[in-house]
Design an enzyme around this catalytic site. Sequence first.
Site, PDB file in Angstrom:
ATOM      1  N   HIS A  67       0.817  -1.218   0.000  1.00  0.00           N
ATOM      2  CA  HIS A  67       0.000   0.000   0.000  1.00  0.00           C
ATOM      3  C   HIS A  67       0.843   1.256   0.000  1.00  0.00           C
ATOM      4  O   HIS A  67       0.538   2.236  -0.652  1.00  0.00           O
ATOM      5  CB  HIS A  67      -0.902   0.026   1.240  1.00  0.00           C
ATOM      6  CG  HIS A  67      -2.101  -0.840   1.101  1.00  0.00           C
ATOM      7  ND1 HIS A  67      -2.767  -1.359   2.184  1.00  0.00           N
ATOM      8  CD2 HIS A  67      -2.747  -1.288   0.022  1.00  0.00           C
ATOM      9  CE1 HIS A  67      -3.776  -2.078   1.755  1.00  0.00           C
ATOM     10  NE2 HIS A  67      -3.783  -2.066   0.450  1.00  0.00           N
ATOM     11  N   ARG A 123       1.700  -6.802 -15.825  1.00  0.00           N
ATOM     12  CA  ARG A 123       2.644  -7.775 -15.233  1.00  0.00           C
ATOM     13  C   ARG A 123       1.804  -8.787 -14.446  1.00  0.00           C
ATOM     14  O   ARG A 123       1.425  -8.523 -13.310  1.00  0.00           O
ATOM     15  CB  ARG A 123       3.640  -7.062 -14.324  1.00  0.00           C
ATOM     16  CG  ARG A 123       4.653  -6.193 -15.056  1.00  0.00           C
ATOM     17  CD  ARG A 123       5.646  -5.596 -14.059  1.00  0.00           C
ATOM     18  NE  ARG A 123       6.844  -5.075 -14.690  1.00  0.00           N
ATOM     19  CZ  ARG A 123       7.100  -3.772 -14.842  1.00  0.00           C
ATOM     20  NH1 ARG A 123       6.239  -2.874 -14.426  1.00  0.00           N
ATOM     21  NH2 ARG A 123       8.235  -3.382 -15.406  1.00  0.00           N
ATOM     22  N   ARG A 132       1.176  -9.593 -20.337  1.00  0.00           N
ATOM     23  CA  ARG A 132       2.428 -10.332 -20.457  1.00  0.00           C
ATOM     24  C   ARG A 132       2.268 -11.701 -19.791  1.00  0.00           C
ATOM     25  O   ARG A 132       1.747 -11.802 -18.676  1.00  0.00           O
ATOM     26  CB  ARG A 132       3.577  -9.570 -19.784  1.00  0.00           C
ATOM     27  CG  ARG A 132       4.911 -10.278 -20.008  1.00  0.00           C
ATOM     28  CD  ARG A 132       6.079  -9.456 -19.538  1.00  0.00           C
ATOM     29  NE  ARG A 132       6.106  -9.342 -18.093  1.00  0.00           N
ATOM     30  CZ  ARG A 132       6.973  -8.574 -17.444  1.00  0.00           C
ATOM     31  NH1 ARG A 132       7.828  -7.833 -18.110  1.00  0.00           N
ATOM     32  NH2 ARG A 132       6.962  -8.516 -16.128  1.00  0.00           N
ATOM     33  N   GLU A 177      14.193  -7.914 -24.546  1.00  0.00           N
ATOM     34  CA  GLU A 177      14.874  -7.528 -23.306  1.00  0.00           C
ATOM     35  C   GLU A 177      16.154  -8.332 -23.076  1.00  0.00           C
ATOM     36  O   GLU A 177      16.845  -8.137 -22.092  1.00  0.00           O
ATOM     37  CB  GLU A 177      13.934  -7.655 -22.096  1.00  0.00           C
ATOM     38  CG  GLU A 177      13.269  -8.998 -21.936  1.00  0.00           C
ATOM     39  CD  GLU A 177      12.255  -9.032 -20.792  1.00  0.00           C
ATOM     40  OE1 GLU A 177      12.171  -8.078 -20.017  1.00  0.00           O
ATOM     41  OE2 GLU A 177      11.532 -10.044 -20.692  1.00  0.00           O
ATOM     42  N   ASN A 224      14.624  -2.302 -18.879  1.00  0.00           N
ATOM     43  CA  ASN A 224      15.187  -2.647 -17.559  1.00  0.00           C
ATOM     44  C   ASN A 224      16.096  -3.866 -17.698  1.00  0.00           C
ATOM     45  O   ASN A 224      17.242  -3.870 -17.258  1.00  0.00           O
ATOM     46  CB  ASN A 224      14.087  -2.974 -16.547  1.00  0.00           C
ATOM     47  CG  ASN A 224      13.023  -1.900 -16.464  1.00  0.00           C
ATOM     48  OD1 ASN A 224      13.275  -0.762 -16.828  1.00  0.00           O
ATOM     49  ND2 ASN A 224      11.847  -2.259 -15.996  1.00  0.00           N
ATOM     50  N   ASP A 225      15.555  -4.912 -18.304  1.00  0.00           N
ATOM     51  CA  ASP A 225      16.361  -6.118 -18.470  1.00  0.00           C
ATOM     52  C   ASP A 225      17.381  -5.961 -19.591  1.00  0.00           C
ATOM     53  O   ASP A 225      18.503  -6.447 -19.489  1.00  0.00           O
ATOM     54  CB  ASP A 225      15.451  -7.323 -18.749  1.00  0.00           C
ATOM     55  CG  ASP A 225      14.891  -7.896 -17.463  1.00  0.00           C
ATOM     56  OD1 ASP A 225      15.649  -7.984 -16.482  1.00  0.00           O
ATOM     57  OD2 ASP A 225      13.696  -8.228 -17.424  1.00  0.00           O
ATOM     58  N   ARG A 258      20.341  -5.978 -12.112  1.00  0.00           N
ATOM     59  CA  ARG A 258      19.494  -4.796 -11.882  1.00  0.00           C
ATOM     60  C   ARG A 258      19.116  -4.590 -10.421  1.00  0.00           C
ATOM     61  O   ARG A 258      18.623  -3.533 -10.056  1.00  0.00           O
ATOM     62  CB  ARG A 258      18.234  -4.856 -12.768  1.00  0.00           C
ATOM     63  CG  ARG A 258      17.274  -5.950 -12.413  1.00  0.00           C
ATOM     64  CD  ARG A 258      16.227  -6.138 -13.501  1.00  0.00           C
ATOM     65  NE  ARG A 258      14.974  -5.449 -13.204  1.00  0.00           N
ATOM     66  CZ  ARG A 258      13.862  -5.631 -13.902  1.00  0.00           C
ATOM     67  NH1 ARG A 258      13.844  -6.447 -14.939  1.00  0.00           N
ATOM     68  NH2 ARG A 258      12.765  -5.002 -13.586  1.00  0.00           N
TER      69      ARG A 258
HETATM   70  C1  PEP Z   1      11.814  -4.606 -18.533  1.00  0.00           C
HETATM   71  O1  PEP Z   1      12.602  -5.537 -18.356  1.00  0.00           O
HETATM   72  O2  PEP Z   1      12.148  -3.493 -18.972  1.00  0.00           O
HETATM   73  C2  PEP Z   1      10.377  -4.777 -18.217  1.00  0.00           C
HETATM   74  C3  PEP Z   1       9.487  -3.872 -18.535  1.00  0.00           C
HETATM   75  O3  PEP Z   1      10.029  -5.909 -17.548  1.00  0.00           O
HETATM   76  P1  PEP Z   1      10.251  -6.137 -15.967  1.00  0.00           P
HETATM   77  O4  PEP Z   1      10.739  -4.852 -15.381  1.00  0.00           O
HETATM   78  O5  PEP Z   1       8.935  -6.570 -15.444  1.00  0.00           O
HETATM   79  O6  PEP Z   1      11.280  -7.214 -15.954  1.00  0.00           O
HETATM   80 MG    MG Z   2      11.864  -7.530 -17.998  1.00  0.00          MG
END
Ligand code: PEP
Ligand code: MG
Length: 539
Positions: free
Chosen positions: A156, A263, A299, A400, A423-424, A434
């Site tokens: 929350h 997600r 996803r 990714e 991100n990945d 990460r």
């Molecule tokens: C990513 O990897 O950029 C992504 C959007 O997926 P997640 O952050 O859920 O791994």
């Molecule tokens: Mg990812």
Amino acid sequence: MQRKSSPAQEWEQFLIARQHVDEELAHLSQTGSTLLSDIFHVHREILHDKTLTDSLQRAIESGQSAFTATRQAFAEQVQIFQNLSDAYFASRATDIRDVGQRLLAYLDGVSLAQQLDDLPPNTILVADDLTAFDTTHLSVKNVTGIALAGSAPTAHTSILARSLGLPMICALGPAILQLEDGQQAIVDGIQGRLFIEPDEETLHGYQEMQERLRHFRIAAEVHTHEPAITGDGCRVPVRANINSREDVLLVANIGAEGVGLLRTEYLFQQRTTLPSIETQVEAYREIMHYFPGEVFTVRLLDIGGDKPVQYLPQPAEANPFLGVRGVRFLLQESHILQDQLNALVHLAVEEKGKTPIRVLIPMVSKIIEIHRVLAALEQIPNMAEVRYPGGPLQIGIMVEVPAAALLADKFAPLVDFFSIGTNDLSQYTLAADRVNSAVAALASSLDPSVLRLIAMTCEAGEKAGISVGVCGEMAGDPSTIPLLLGLGVTEFSVATPSVALIKHAVRQTKMDPARHLALQALQCSRAQDVQQLLKRFSS
Ligand code: PEP
Ligand code: MG
């Protein structure tokens, strides 16, 4: 706290405190959003919970003060809930602690709200965790950011912090609790980075960014329901990343053009057993109905790495991010894949084409993985009703893993869209975990190596005539939008508070200068040089 009066008087004190807190919660639930109202409703139920009240009464009768009895009874309940393996119930521990704190604040005669109000301006609050109570009492004029040792994005606290627009980073580990009052720090909620005692250059850079963002946000929010069209007429869809059911409660009014990334891990993590096909259909349908007729991108389950599901068999791996996660796990546990595909085909058939449903495959690195997912899809009855060229059920991949970007021209003819997970993609390209703060600075999405992979993906997407989106955190930073558009990205999906900002950034962009910027960035050697280019471009 010492006993000062008889058990009867202590019990009376408790009842007065409970009455006071109940009225406070009732008032709060009428003045906040639907989400807050739901939370405070749950808090009122906890306040009157029979198990808690009984154990508290017994403790008072045995000679404890109202304060001590309350503290102990609530601490015991928090412990019980924290130990539950179900993540959803475990997170309820925070709510119980929250209600306990309200009672204790009253009984102790010290108002926590007052303490939070008394924080000096520009405070970055560093804590182990915060309750919803703490968060609602934060004065946004005093607190400019939050850094937590614990917590999780679905707690929350995180949801509320996002709704307040406060930059926040969670799960930083206990070391941050050693920081001293008065130390200077920067919370970068976009990149998820905490800078302690930053150097002049970093500080100055962030101060400038903060001021720019403030003006930007004011202008952006006025037009958030309008489409995002570049200065020279290019229409760019901006969608929302949804990480939990609660997230959607915040998006009704933000102008997102559908969901660019659901997600689905949340649905699997908040339970003790696998969700059935029916449960999945219901859960997806509920979120989809917040965006009638808009693209709905789901996803497939991306567990493994930093996203464990406790009841699913995943042996410990030395390098879990390089291990059995995403599509690799789904192909191993094919019944989970089959059920999820079944749920999505069911939803698409039920929608009769009213809502375009996109299925997004995570962590793809090999062509064979696509063939195998498509083969699993073929086995679903009714599939042909919705899956045909231009049909309402589309299949895409997360780009990714560098292999997917390097082979994007081979993947493109097999799928309907690409979604780049920066991100990945950044962690794998730069070999920088990460979630390891020691290498956080290495994993910049602006590194030219990452940009080259994005450019390759866009080129392959354009040749095949499919859309190329970015759904990683990089797309939530308005300053990167001209660069990404210039590289050939055609749509964005971002965290909900960023939708208005990103739409605004698109409107401020013209394609020719953006393409020129991208060409320059691709020639850079370092992420810092790209950063400088972006600064110059936006000034
Ligand atoms: C990513 O990897 O950029 C992504 C959007 O997926 P997640 O952050 O859920 O791994
Ligand atoms: Mg990812």
